[in-house]
Design an enzyme around this catalytic site. Structure first.
Site, PDB file in Angstrom:
ATOM      1  N   LYS A 119       0.847  -1.204   0.000  1.00  0.00           N
ATOM      2  CA  LYS A 119       0.000   0.000   0.000  1.00  0.00           C
ATOM      3  C   LYS A 119       0.881   1.253   0.000  1.00  0.00           C
ATOM      4  CE  LYS A 119      -3.992   1.893   2.522  1.00  0.00           C
ATOM      5  NZ  LYS A 119      -4.873   1.706   3.683  1.00  0.00           N
ATOM      6  N   SER A 127      -9.645   1.541   2.651  1.00  0.00           N
ATOM      7  CA  SER A 127      -8.812   2.336   1.783  1.00  0.00           C
ATOM      8  C   SER A 127      -7.748   1.544   1.030  1.00  0.00           C
ATOM      9  CB  SER A 127      -8.116   3.416   2.606  1.00  0.00           C
ATOM     10  OG  SER A 127      -7.296   2.848   3.603  1.00  0.00           O
ATOM     11  N   SER A 147      -9.882  -0.851   6.773  1.00  0.00           N
ATOM     12  CA  SER A 147      -9.292  -0.617   5.453  1.00  0.00           C
ATOM     13  C   SER A 147      -8.633  -1.838   4.833  1.00  0.00           C
ATOM     14  CB  SER A 147      -8.274   0.520   5.527  1.00  0.00           C
ATOM     15  OG  SER A 147      -8.921   1.705   5.863  1.00  0.00           O
TER      16      SER A 147
END
Lengths: 477, 87
Positions: free
Chosen positions: A64, A139, A162
């Site tokens: 990420k 996310s 997330s």
């Protein structure tokens, strides 16, 4: 196909053969679904692979874009960090590299991890490979999509769901570990008392092994928990990775809070109850409880998260690093850089977080939320005294269409996932099936440092309710 | 100094702010109950094992600032530097 068995079962020859195949699948995820912000070249990846050595040699890991990587652009999905190339590696990256894995690229994400739809990235929205008009969740949208589209594992971060929520929307396994188990050194902060680095995986065995490696103690994160719990858990994780399911760990007492479950869509509830039947057939004792104190979790979470965000994001002034827009005065430059550098959702949260912690409103919102956090924690721990795990759907609905859950109207989709972030407990999302072709997940919340129990449960559901070999096809499931 | 907002920003955020405030106000229903609990800043604050590699109270360890003649703080020597030099 290389995804037909866990990475830990790959032979040395397979690791070499599968390198290019893995890369090509990530390239497709990048092209078709905008899963990456930065994808490295095959030459770079191959060069690192040849130099690497260790148990993860041959594994390509998407990371990420809020986890810092030395020499690789790290944007947090934001314009304000569009030119930020870190000079050091996060602890988890150090571990991956020293064990032979190669970071293949940085995945797309909601800006500063604020969002649950994968739509707020400055670098464009990520598409859900199971249905391209639906959100992939967020996310950690890109990491989930990269694994769903013929990937093995990926790293994300979980502040209020997330990792688990996009895992649920993309039919992959997602784990948020106990707070303080994995070092946050090098994770760009959004709400530091809530967030943890999490793992997406196709197989439980790979998840157990990766968590074993990443959960080493790191003194550079002052919130890490040091003690026997960590080391005994790590031994259990190693056992799971190399010996498979432990039947004794399935002698569980599990409860579901009916007041939360009945808030989900009917189709989601049906699938949830079907998975309970499977658990019962496996010998797990499942009971129903009422936990009304969990109804206030969502508002408690958002107050705390926004207050911490307003503090953490104060560092992006356009002075030290990141985007700097020239202006005649210092204050104008800061205002301009922040106004044009941050997206709408980030600004909303900074404004509201500043408000909730401001003099006069602090007691009404922030301090009250912190008190309720203790109420929620004590209530959950009480439930976990009588039960080994608490289960519920990961999300109340299947993935919504683009735009339907953008901004404050979409906060409701976090109602189940924010609970373990407030209390620090570990939680896993396990795929349990599809509603109208759209994936649904089961969330299991465990006691502190009981990740082995959660992963063991996931492994026992593999090939029963969850098929790890299943991948989406272009243009829909 | 008051920073000016870009045109139309207030109206753009107004609806969203109302929605967020509605969410925030939900904690009021539990206001009385909340008063019985102490604020919890960190999820494992009560149950986490304390760090062993740092002093328990930073206040005792904080160096006393020494000022130079021109009013600047003289930086104390870094801990551990001597050890490294000796080693």
């Amino acid at each position: 196909m290389f995804i037909d068995k866990p990475f830990v079962e790959w032979t040395d020859v397979e690791r070499e053969e599968n390198l290019r195949k893995q890369f090509e699948s990530f390239l497709e995820a990048h092209k078709y679904f905008n899963a990456f912000i930065t994808l490295r070249s095959m030459e770079e990846v191959e060069g690192e692979f040849l130099k690497a050595g260790g148990p993860l040699k041959g594994l390509l890991v998407p990371v990420k874009d809020n986890i810092v990587t030395k020499g690789i652009l790290t944007t947090c999905g934001s314009r304000i960090l569009s030119n930020f190339v870190p000079i050091y590696d996060a602890f988890v990256i150090e571990i991956l590299k020293s064990n032979g894995a190669v970071v293949v690229g940085k995945t797309n994400m909601d800006e500063f991890a604020m969002g649950n739809t994968g739509e707020t990235s400055y670098y464009g929205r990520t598409l859900n490979p199971w249905s391209e008009d639906r959100v992939p969740g967020g996310s950690s949208s890109g990491s989930a999509v990269a694994v769903a589209w013929k990937g093995m594992v990926a790293l994300g971060s979980d502040t209020g769901g997330s990792v688990r929520q996009p895992a649920s929307y993309n039919y992959v396994v997602g784990l948020k570990p106990t707070y303080g188990l994995i070092s946050r050194f090098g994770l760009i902060s959004y709400a530091d008392s809530l967030e943890q680095i999490g793992i997406f995986s196709r197989y439980g065995r790979d998840l157990a092994y990766l968590l074993y490696l990443l959960s080493q103690y790191d003194a550079r994160d002052m919130t890490m928990v040091e003690g026997w719990e960590r080391e005994s858990l790590r031994i259990e994780l190693l056992n799971l990775a190399f010996h498979g399911i432990d039947e004794k760990k399935l002698e569980l007492r599990v409860a579901y809070p009916i007041n939360l479950v009945e808030k989900a869509d009917v189709e989601v509830q049906e699938l949830f109850y079907k998975s309970i039947d499977v658990l019962r057939n496996m010998g797990v004792k499942v009971g129903e409880v009422r936990a009304d104190f969990l109804n206030v979790a969502l508002s408690t979470y958002y107050i705390i998260a926004m207050v911490e965000a307003s503090s953490n994001l104060a560092r992006y002034s356009g002075v030290g690093y990141g985007l700097r827009l020239e202006s005649p005065t210092y204050w104008d430059a800061v205002a301009k850089s922040r106004t044009l550098g941050f997206g709408d959702e980030v600004k909303r949260r900074i404004i509201m977080g500043t408000f909730a912690s401001s003099k006069g409103y602090e007691g009404k919102y922030y301090i009250r939320a912190l008190r309720l956090r203790r109420l929620i924690k004590e209530g959950l721990l009480k439930l976990l005294k009588d039960h080994d795990c608490i289960i519920m759907p990961t999300t109340p609905t299947p993935p919504p269409k683009f735009g339907e859950a953008l901004g404050p109207k979409g906060y409701i989709h976090d109602m189940y996932t924010v609970i373990p972030n407030l209390t620090g407990n570990p939680a896993i999302s396990i795929p349990i099936g599809f509603v109208n072709g759209l994936p649904i997940g089961l969330q299991v919340v465990g006691r502190y440092f009981s990740e082995d129990v959660l992963i063991n449960l996931e492994m026992s559901l593999e090939h029963k309710v969850y098929n790890p070999r299943l991948t989406p096809r272009r243009g829909g499931s | 100094m008051r920073l000016a907002m870009i045109d139309e920003e207030p109206s753009k955020y107004l609806e969203d702010v109302k929605k967020i405030l509605e969410l925030f106000d939900e904690v009021e229903k539990y206001g009385e109950l909340a008063e019985k609990y102490e604020p919890l800043y960190h999820p494992l604050l009560d149950s986490a094992a304390p760090r062993k590699d740092v002093p328990r109270s930073w206040e005792h360890e904080a160096p006393i600032s020494i000022y130079s003649a021109d009013g600047y703080v003289i930086a104390p020597p870094l801990k551990g530097v001597r050890k490294i030099e000796e080693g």
